[in-house]
Design a protein around this motif. Structure first.
Motif, PDB file in Angstrom:
ATOM      1  N   GLN A 107       0.823  -1.220   0.000  1.00 44.22           N
ATOM      2  CA  GLN A 107       0.000   0.000   0.000  1.00 44.22           C
ATOM      3  C   GLN A 107       0.852   1.262   0.000  1.00 44.22           C
ATOM      4  OE1 GLN A 107       1.003  -1.482   2.637  1.00 44.22           O
ATOM      5  NE2 GLN A 107       0.652  -0.368   4.531  1.00 44.22           N
ATOM      6  N   ILE A 108       2.158   1.133   0.225  1.00 44.08           N
ATOM      7  CA  ILE A 108       3.081   2.272   0.195  1.00 44.08           C
ATOM      8  C   ILE A 108       3.986   2.202  -1.017  1.00 44.08           C
ATOM      9  CG2 ILE A 108       5.019   3.348   1.420  1.00 44.08           C
ATOM     10  CD1 ILE A 108       3.613   2.495   4.043  1.00 44.08           C
ATOM     11  N   GLU A 109       4.540   1.014  -1.294  1.00 44.32           N
ATOM     12  CA  GLU A 109       5.483   0.867  -2.399  1.00 44.32           C
ATOM     13  C   GLU A 109       4.805   0.946  -3.764  1.00 44.32           C
ATOM     14  OE1 GLU A 109       8.991  -1.776  -1.682  1.00 44.32           O
ATOM     15  OE2 GLU A 109       7.618  -2.727  -0.262  1.00 44.32           O
ATOM     16  N   HIS A 110       3.533   0.545  -3.832  1.00 44.22           N
ATOM     17  CA  HIS A 110       2.767   0.622  -5.082  1.00 44.22           C
ATOM     18  C   HIS A 110       1.441   1.317  -4.792  1.00 44.22           C
ATOM     19  CE1 HIS A 110       5.416  -1.982  -7.552  1.00 44.22           C
ATOM     20  NE2 HIS A 110       5.693  -2.547  -6.386  1.00 44.22           N
ATOM     21  N   ALA A 111       1.527   2.470  -4.151  1.00 46.38           N
ATOM     22  CA  ALA A 111       0.340   3.114  -3.574  1.00 46.38           C
ATOM     23  C   ALA A 111      -0.739   3.401  -4.608  1.00 46.38           C
ATOM     24  CB  ALA A 111       0.743   4.400  -2.859  1.00 46.38           C
ATOM     25  N   ALA A 112      -0.385   4.057  -5.707  1.00 45.19           N
ATOM     26  CA  ALA A 112      -1.398   4.439  -6.693  1.00 45.19           C
ATOM     27  C   ALA A 112      -2.016   3.202  -7.348  1.00 45.19           C
ATOM     28  CB  ALA A 112      -0.790   5.357  -7.746  1.00 45.19           C
ATOM     29  N   ARG A 113      -1.188   2.231  -7.703  1.00 43.30           N
ATOM     30  CA  ARG A 113      -1.700   1.005  -8.316  1.00 43.30           C
ATOM     31  C   ARG A 113      -2.595   0.245  -7.345  1.00 43.30           C
ATOM     32  NH1 ARG A 113       3.759  -1.506 -11.121  1.00 43.30           N
ATOM     33  NH2 ARG A 113       3.703  -0.315 -13.067  1.00 43.30           N
ATOM     34  N   PHE A 114      -2.169   0.177  -6.081  1.00 36.31           N
ATOM     35  CA  PHE A 114      -2.954  -0.538  -5.069  1.00 36.31           C
ATOM     36  C   PHE A 114      -4.307   0.133  -4.867  1.00 36.31           C
ATOM     37  CE2 PHE A 114      -4.109  -1.314  -0.574  1.00 36.31           C
ATOM     38  CZ  PHE A 114      -4.234  -2.696  -0.628  1.00 36.31           C
ATOM     39  N   ALA A 115      -4.324   1.464  -4.809  1.00 38.74           N
ATOM     40  CA  ALA A 115      -5.582   2.188  -4.622  1.00 38.74           C
ATOM     41  C   ALA A 115      -6.541   1.922  -5.774  1.00 38.74           C
ATOM     42  CB  ALA A 115      -5.319   3.685  -4.470  1.00 38.74           C
ATOM     43  N   ARG A 116      -6.015   1.917  -6.997  1.00 36.55           N
ATOM     44  CA  ARG A 116      -6.883   1.643  -8.148  1.00 36.55           C
ATOM     45  C   ARG A 116      -7.388   0.201  -8.130  1.00 36.55           C
ATOM     46  NH1 ARG A 116      -2.982   4.680 -10.905  1.00 36.55           N
ATOM     47  NH2 ARG A 116      -1.975   2.794 -11.689  1.00 36.55           N
ATOM     48  N   LEU A 117      -6.496  -0.728  -7.822  1.00 37.46           N
ATOM     49  CA  LEU A 117      -6.865  -2.150  -7.780  1.00 37.46           C
ATOM     50  C   LEU A 117      -7.976  -2.385  -6.767  1.00 37.46           C
ATOM     51  CD1 LEU A 117      -6.095  -5.118  -8.660  1.00 37.46           C
ATOM     52  CD2 LEU A 117      -4.621  -5.147  -6.631  1.00 37.46           C
ATOM     53  N   VAL A 118      -7.802  -1.865  -5.563  1.00 36.39           N
ATOM     54  CA  VAL A 118      -8.790  -2.072  -4.510  1.00 36.39           C
ATOM     55  C   VAL A 118     -10.090  -1.357  -4.857  1.00 36.39           C
ATOM     56  CG1 VAL A 118      -9.332  -1.603  -2.082  1.00 36.39           C
ATOM     57  CG2 VAL A 118      -7.068  -2.478  -2.718  1.00 36.39           C
ATOM     58  N   GLY A 119      -9.979  -0.105  -5.319  1.00 34.38           N
ATOM     59  CA  GLY A 119     -11.174   0.649  -5.670  1.00 34.38           C
ATOM     60  C   GLY A 119     -11.982  -0.023  -6.755  1.00 34.38           C
ATOM     61  N   ASP A 120     -11.303  -0.518  -7.788  1.00 37.21           N
ATOM     62  CA  ASP A 120     -11.999  -1.196  -8.884  1.00 37.21           C
ATOM     63  C   ASP A 120     -12.639  -2.498  -8.408  1.00 37.21           C
ATOM     64  OD1 ASP A 120     -11.251   0.822 -10.596  1.00 37.21           O
ATOM     65  OD2 ASP A 120      -9.667  -0.321 -11.598  1.00 37.21           O
ATOM     66  N   PHE A 121     -11.930  -3.249  -7.585  1.00 34.78           N
ATOM     67  CA  PHE A 121     -12.466  -4.520  -7.084  1.00 34.78           C
ATOM     68  C   PHE A 121     -13.728  -4.294  -6.250  1.00 34.78           C
ATOM     69  CE2 PHE A 121     -12.618  -7.518  -3.463  1.00 34.78           C
ATOM     70  CZ  PHE A 121     -12.911  -8.677  -4.159  1.00 34.78           C
ATOM     71  N   LEU A 122     -13.699  -3.295  -5.397  1.00 37.09           N
ATOM     72  CA  LEU A 122     -14.851  -3.046  -4.533  1.00 37.09           C
ATOM     73  C   LEU A 122     -16.030  -2.452  -5.298  1.00 37.09           C
ATOM     74  CD1 LEU A 122     -13.122  -1.694  -1.296  1.00 37.09           C
ATOM     75  CD2 LEU A 122     -13.818  -4.040  -1.839  1.00 37.09           C
ATOM     76  N   ALA A 123     -15.740  -1.774  -6.409  1.00 41.71           N
ATOM     77  CA  ALA A 123     -16.808  -1.108  -7.156  1.00 41.71           C
ATOM     78  C   ALA A 123     -17.453  -1.982  -8.223  1.00 41.71           C
ATOM     79  CB  ALA A 123     -16.266   0.157  -7.814  1.00 41.71           C
TER      80      ALA A 123
END
Length: 298
Positions: A259-275
């Motif tokens: 969540q820190i080393e790949h912060a932007a990618r992780f945020a998109r991945l999680v956001g897309d999965f939950l949505a």
């Protein structure tokens, strides 16, 4: 003025299952509960600071400090363990009037998210498990060092080197900030009480029975760093074998800090999965189309 009033780690306060709980609450929409890991001096903000704002553009983000961590209460003689942490997490949802939430758990928080989903499946919509415990594994030297931390700047620097794949992220300033966080009043005392040696027993205590994991009905996203030296990548593969409705995403050149080393990618991945829409149920924010408002086309 409170000495921590300008501290971004300190947010709102509410009583959850009898524990005065410090928590962040931002954004609107479908609720997502972020559960932090178990590093020394950790807090919800320290763990999730790069995820909370991007995710809050799409959901209501709730990130508590679990009992014994951060700025939540540390009751004298408190019995730290999965039962107490699950009670606190469910108590927080109750106190906020949330019937059901998505869960995003990091490491220790992943084990807690699994246990909550097993014990209270009706309170959970989807799961994200990042660098997660929750299945049996042999204690790693990295996790032994994390749980066995004795406060010093050098020890904190060494821990941060274990956490991150890219050592350039581990600055002297970050090490100083995390060291100072670990020596705030009460922080190290509660931390040392949670995972005393021998520590394999705490790995086992955070694991859920595999038969119970196999019965988890929720859509689950498992995320892991390939170079994780704290929680082995094999955990992610084992969870993927056990969970019925599961996706796996492994980040290369990444340690325990996805969540820190790949912060932007992780945020998109999680956001897309939950949505994304679930064919088995309507998303809480997307009304089911009625025949009168369906559109036809190709």
């Amino acid at each position: 003025m409170s000495p921590v009033s300008d501290n971004p780690e300190v947010a709102r306060s509410i009583t959850a299952a009898g524990i005065r709980t410090n928590y962040h609450d931002l954004g609107s929409g479908a609720p997502v509960l972020l559960i932090h890991g178990s590093g020394p001096g950790v807090s919800a903000w320290a763990n999730w600071r790069l995820l909370m704002a991007p995710l809050a553009e799409r959901a209501r983000v709730i990130a508590p400090d679990m009992a014994g961590f951060g700025y939540s209460e540390r009751p004298a003689g408190f019995a730290y363990g999965m039962d107490a942490w699950v009670r606190q997490a469910v108590g927080l949802l109750d106190a906020l009037g949330i019937a059901r939430a998505d869960l995003v758990g990091n490491s220790f928080g992943g084990g807690l998210a699994l246990a909550l989903a097993i014990r209270h499946p009706e309170r959970v919509r989807r799961l994200v498990l990042m660098g997660s415990v929750g299945v049996p594994f042999e204690l790693t030297p990295g996790l032994d060092a994390v749980w066995g931390y004795e406060p010093s700047l050098a020890a904190m620097r060494a821990l941060l080197d274990i956490f991150a794949f890219d050592r350039s992220r581990v600055t002297d300033e970050l090490a100083r900030l995390r060291y100072e966080a670990s020596i705030r009043p009460g922080f190290q005392e509660s931390f040392a009480a949670m995972f005393p040696a021998p520590r394999q027993r705490w790995v086992d205590a955070l694991a859920s029975p595999e038969a119970d994991i196999r019965r988890i009905p929720h859509e689950t996203l498992v995320v892991h760093g390939r170079e994780d030296r704290v929680i082995p990548l094999a955990n992610a593969y084992r969870l993927t074998e056990l969970l019925p409705r599961v996706q796996l995403h492994v980040y290369g050149q990444c340690g325990h800090w996805t969540q820190i080393e790949h912060a932007a990618r992780f945020a998109r991945l999680v956001g897309d999965f939950l949505a994304e829409a679930d064919p088995q149920e309507p998303h809480p924010l997307i009304p089911t189309a009625s025949p009168a408002n369906k559109t036809h086309g190709h």
